[in-house]
Structures are given as C-alpha cells and as structure tokens.
Design a protein around this motif. Structure first.
Motif, PDB file in Angstrom:
ATOM      1  N   MET A   1      43.098 -14.387  13.665  1.00 41.43           N
ATOM      2  CA  MET A   1      41.721 -14.525  14.138  1.00 41.43           C
ATOM      3  C   MET A   1      41.034 -13.168  14.113  1.00 41.43           C
ATOM      4  O   MET A   1      41.659 -12.138  14.352  1.00 41.43           O
ATOM      5  CB  MET A   1      41.698 -15.085  15.564  1.00 41.43           C
ATOM      6  CG  MET A   1      41.988 -16.569  15.629  1.00 41.43           C
ATOM      7  SD  MET A   1      41.835 -17.233  17.296  1.00 41.43           S
ATOM      8  CE  MET A   1      43.344 -16.623  18.030  1.00 41.43           C
ATOM      9  N   ILE A   2      39.744 -13.198  13.865  1.00 42.37           N
ATOM     10  CA  ILE A   2      38.920 -11.996  13.915  1.00 42.37           C
ATOM     11  C   ILE A   2      37.810 -12.228  14.927  1.00 42.37           C
ATOM     12  O   ILE A   2      37.122 -13.253  14.887  1.00 42.37           O
ATOM     13  CB  ILE A   2      38.297 -11.674  12.549  1.00 42.37           C
ATOM     14  CG1 ILE A   2      39.375 -11.482  11.482  1.00 42.37           C
ATOM     15  CG2 ILE A   2      37.417 -10.434  12.637  1.00 42.37           C
ATOM     16  CD1 ILE A   2      38.817 -11.365  10.077  1.00 42.37           C
ATOM     17  N   LEU A   3      37.630 -11.289  15.852  1.00 47.48           N
ATOM     18  CA  LEU A   3      36.531 -11.340  16.812  1.00 47.48           C
ATOM     19  C   LEU A   3      35.614 -10.151  16.567  1.00 47.48           C
ATOM     20  O   LEU A   3      36.040  -9.000  16.632  1.00 47.48           O
ATOM     21  CB  LEU A   3      37.054 -11.299  18.248  1.00 47.48           C
ATOM     22  CG  LEU A   3      35.971 -11.281  19.332  1.00 47.48           C
ATOM     23  CD1 LEU A   3      35.164 -12.576  19.322  1.00 47.48           C
ATOM     24  CD2 LEU A   3      36.587 -11.036  20.715  1.00 47.48           C
ATOM     25  N   TYR A   4      34.347 -10.440  16.284  1.00 47.39           N
ATOM     26  CA  TYR A   4      33.321  -9.410  16.171  1.00 47.39           C
ATOM     27  C   TYR A   4      32.720  -9.210  17.554  1.00 47.39           C
ATOM     28  O   TYR A   4      32.345 -10.183  18.228  1.00 47.39           O
ATOM     29  CB  TYR A   4      32.252  -9.832  15.160  1.00 47.39           C
ATOM     30  CG  TYR A   4      32.769  -9.868  13.746  1.00 47.39           C
ATOM     31  CD1 TYR A   4      32.646  -8.774  12.906  1.00 47.39           C
ATOM     32  CD2 TYR A   4      33.398 -11.015  13.245  1.00 47.39           C
ATOM     33  CE1 TYR A   4      33.133  -8.805  11.595  1.00 47.39           C
ATOM     34  CE2 TYR A   4      33.889 -11.053  11.951  1.00 47.39           C
ATOM     35  CZ  TYR A   4      33.756  -9.950  11.129  1.00 47.39           C
ATOM     36  OH  TYR A   4      34.236  -9.978   9.843  1.00 47.39           O
ATOM     37  N   HIS A   5      32.589  -7.938  17.955  1.00 42.10           N
ATOM     38  CA  HIS A   5      32.374  -7.621  19.368  1.00 42.10           C
ATOM     39  C   HIS A   5      31.518  -6.381  19.504  1.00 42.10           C
ATOM     40  O   HIS A   5      31.567  -5.469  18.671  1.00 42.10           O
ATOM     41  CB  HIS A   5      33.757  -7.395  19.991  1.00 42.10           C
ATOM     42  CG  HIS A   5      33.767  -6.856  21.381  1.00 42.10           C
ATOM     43  ND1 HIS A   5      33.184  -7.501  22.452  1.00 42.10           N
ATOM     44  CD2 HIS A   5      34.317  -5.710  21.902  1.00 42.10           C
ATOM     45  CE1 HIS A   5      33.378  -6.790  23.559  1.00 42.10           C
ATOM     46  NE2 HIS A   5      34.050  -5.703  23.249  1.00 42.10           N
ATOM     47  N   ALA A   9      29.582  -6.532  25.786  1.00 44.76           N
ATOM     48  CA  ALA A   9      28.569  -7.560  25.581  1.00 44.76           C
ATOM     49  C   ALA A   9      29.186  -8.930  25.857  1.00 44.76           C
ATOM     50  O   ALA A   9      30.334  -9.040  26.287  1.00 44.76           O
ATOM     51  CB  ALA A   9      28.018  -7.469  24.158  1.00 44.76           C
ATOM     52  N   ARG A  10      28.427  -9.995  25.599  1.00 48.80           N
ATOM     53  CA  ARG A  10      28.933 -11.341  25.894  1.00 48.80           C
ATOM     54  C   ARG A  10      30.223 -11.653  25.151  1.00 48.80           C
ATOM     55  O   ARG A  10      30.999 -12.519  25.584  1.00 48.80           O
ATOM     56  CB  ARG A  10      27.860 -12.381  25.562  1.00 48.80           C
ATOM     57  CG  ARG A  10      26.829 -12.526  26.664  1.00 48.80           C
ATOM     58  CD  ARG A  10      25.861 -13.648  26.382  1.00 48.80           C
ATOM     59  NE  ARG A  10      24.618 -13.151  25.840  1.00 48.80           N
ATOM     60  CZ  ARG A  10      23.474 -13.826  25.864  1.00 48.80           C
ATOM     61  NH1 ARG A  10      23.430 -15.032  26.397  1.00 48.80           N
ATOM     62  NH2 ARG A  10      22.377 -13.312  25.347  1.00 48.80           N
ATOM     63  N   SER A  11      30.464 -10.967  24.065  1.00 46.19           N
ATOM     64  CA  SER A  11      31.715 -11.139  23.326  1.00 46.19           C
ATOM     65  C   SER A  11      32.932 -10.698  24.129  1.00 46.19           C
ATOM     66  O   SER A  11      34.071 -10.953  23.723  1.00 46.19           O
ATOM     67  CB  SER A  11      31.649 -10.365  22.009  1.00 46.19           C
ATOM     68  OG  SER A  11      31.149  -9.056  22.206  1.00 46.19           O
ATOM     69  N   VAL A  29      34.590  -3.906  16.228  1.00 41.91           N
ATOM     70  CA  VAL A  29      33.571  -3.460  17.177  1.00 41.91           C
ATOM     71  C   VAL A  29      32.351  -2.966  16.407  1.00 41.91           C
ATOM     72  O   VAL A  29      32.478  -2.155  15.478  1.00 41.91           O
ATOM     73  CB  VAL A  29      34.115  -2.354  18.100  1.00 41.91           C
ATOM     74  CG1 VAL A  29      33.046  -1.922  19.100  1.00 41.91           C
ATOM     75  CG2 VAL A  29      35.356  -2.852  18.835  1.00 41.91           C
ATOM     76  N   LEU A  30      31.191  -3.442  16.822  1.00 38.60           N
ATOM     77  CA  LEU A  30      29.930  -3.104  16.163  1.00 38.60           C
ATOM     78  C   LEU A  30      29.033  -2.326  17.110  1.00 38.60           C
ATOM     79  O   LEU A  30      29.113  -2.497  18.339  1.00 38.60           O
ATOM     80  CB  LEU A  30      29.209  -4.396  15.737  1.00 38.60           C
ATOM     81  CG  LEU A  30      29.970  -5.299  14.780  1.00 38.60           C
ATOM     82  CD1 LEU A  30      29.298  -6.659  14.691  1.00 38.60           C
ATOM     83  CD2 LEU A  30      30.066  -4.663  13.413  1.00 38.60           C
ATOM     84  N   LYS A 204      39.898   1.208  22.737  1.00 41.61           N
ATOM     85  CA  LYS A 204      40.750   1.678  21.642  1.00 41.61           C
ATOM     86  C   LYS A 204      40.116   1.352  20.288  1.00 41.61           C
ATOM     87  O   LYS A 204      40.036   2.219  19.398  1.00 41.61           O
ATOM     88  CB  LYS A 204      42.130   1.025  21.751  1.00 41.61           C
ATOM     89  CG  LYS A 204      43.122   1.441  20.670  1.00 41.61           C
ATOM     90  CD  LYS A 204      44.494   0.821  20.957  1.00 41.61           C
ATOM     91  CE  LYS A 204      45.537   1.276  19.947  1.00 41.61           C
ATOM     92  NZ  LYS A 204      45.299   0.688  18.611  1.00 41.61           N
ATOM     93  N   ALA A 205      39.646   0.112  20.130  1.00 41.06           N
ATOM     94  CA  ALA A 205      39.058  -0.292  18.855  1.00 41.06           C
ATOM     95  C   ALA A 205      37.777   0.482  18.571  1.00 41.06           C
ATOM     96  O   ALA A 205      37.524   0.884  17.428  1.00 41.06           O
ATOM     97  CB  ALA A 205      38.787  -1.794  18.856  1.00 41.06           C
TER      98      ALA A 205
END
Length: 215
Positions: A1-5, A9-11, A29-30, A204-205
């Motif tokens: 799985m990939i989570l964009y975050h 934030a709400r993520s 992380v963006l 960390k990310a």
C-alpha cells in the motif's frame, strides 16, 4: 500500500490506523498544500488533496473512509465494529462525524486565520468557526462522561478519526477549551503506541524526502 500524506493533515488518520494495525505501507510525504507545491501530484490524485491511498486497484481519497476500509478489508481487527455488534451504527456515525462535523469548521479557522495572505484573513470567521467547532463537540463531551471509548467498549478507528480532530484542535489552539473529560480522552489517545509510531513515521519520512514539517 502507498499512502500520500502531508504532515499532521487529515491523512494522519489512515497513517495512525496503519500503525495501529501493523500493516506494511509506503509513506509519501508532500509539502502542504500539494496542489500548490507538488503540481505533479495531480497525476496521482486529480483533486490534489491528501490523503490518497493506493492498495492494488483500490484508490481512496477520504480519510475516515480509508480508516474504515483498512479495518474491514485488512482485518479482522478489534479496531472495527462488526455489523452484528450492537454499536455498529454508533461506530459508523462517529467515523463520519469526525470529518463532516468536527474537522470542517477547523478548516475555516485554518484558512482564514493562517493560510490566507494577511490582507484576506478574517478574524471574525476564525472566532465564529472556533465557536462552531466547540459547539459540535457537545455530543463527544456528553458521550465521554459515560464511556471511555466511542463504540464497542474498546479503542477503534472511530477513536482514531475523532482523535485526529482533537489533534488538529491542539495544533491550532482550540484544545484549551476542551471539557475535562474530552481533554482526558485526548491524553489517552496521545499515550497510545500507535499514535506515537505514526508521529515518528511522518517525521522520519519527511526528513528522508526533504519535506519541511508542519502546515
């Protein structure tokens, strides 16, 4: 799985859920907001918002829905309340109230108190929606007078989802007006290993991916 975050934030809701469940995932992380500072992200999510979860052929963009999906699809886990349990409806209601009712007024406090240029900020809007947020906490305040957790007599992803609204309240200076039982609940949530691991994972990310912390 990939989570964009984005940081806190709400993520953070699905990130916290992933950590509570011990699932394997990749965290991207963006910078915030990604629609302004990571234009290529529109190629992933046409809305340019976070969260965005990729799980095989599944694509999801709603934070509370992702929490429900993870708990149900990747269970069984005590973080989900099953349809045959008495609190199933209560669980779903808290999950969706977490964003539609609790986080919504906070976004206006953030926008008109912090994100807009100085000349476009609206102190009256900030004050009004801060009051709205605390008014919408009444159901939570009442529930916590009688119960330790939100549904099923245990910690579930409903607590994760509502807990994020309390986390955001702390970030933007609204937690000082929590009722005592709600403040105590928030302290219980912050004490969970899964919450602490999620904080550490995003730090960390972000450091590894060169993203500055915070909104």
């Amino acid at each position: 799985m990939i989570l964009y975050h984005c940081m806190s934030a709400r993520s953070f809701r699905p990130l916290w859920t992933l950590e509570e469940m011990g699932l394997a995932y990749e965290l991207k992380v963006l910078p915030f907001p990604p629609r302004a500072f990571a234009k290529d992200y529109f190629g992933v999510n046409v809305l340019g918002t976070v969260p965005f979860l990729v799980d095989g052929d599944t694509r999801m963009s709603e934070s509370a829905a992702i929490c429900e999906y993870l708990a149900v699809r990747h269970g069984p886990t005590p973080l989900a309340v099953r349809p045959d349990e008495a609190d199933y409806g209560l669980w779903l209601n808290w999950l969706h109230q977490s964003d539609a009712t609790l986080t919504f007024p906070q976004t206006l406090v953030l926008r008109y108190g912090r994100f807009e240029p100085a000349e476009r900020r609206q102190p009256q809007v900030v004050e009004d929606y801060a009051k709205w947020f605390h008014g919408r906490l009444r159901m939570l305040d009442a529930h916590l007078l009688e119960q330790e957790w939100l549904a099923g007599g245990r910690f579930t992803v409903a607590d994760v989802a509502v807990g994020y609204a309390l986390m955001l309240a702390e970030t933007i200076g609204l937690s000082k007006d929590f009722q005592p039982q709600t403040a105590a609940y928030w302290e219980r949530l912050k004490g969970r290993d899964g919450y602490r691991r999620a904080l550490a994972a995003q730090e960390k990310a972000a450091a590894e991916q060169g993203v500055k912390p915070g909104f």
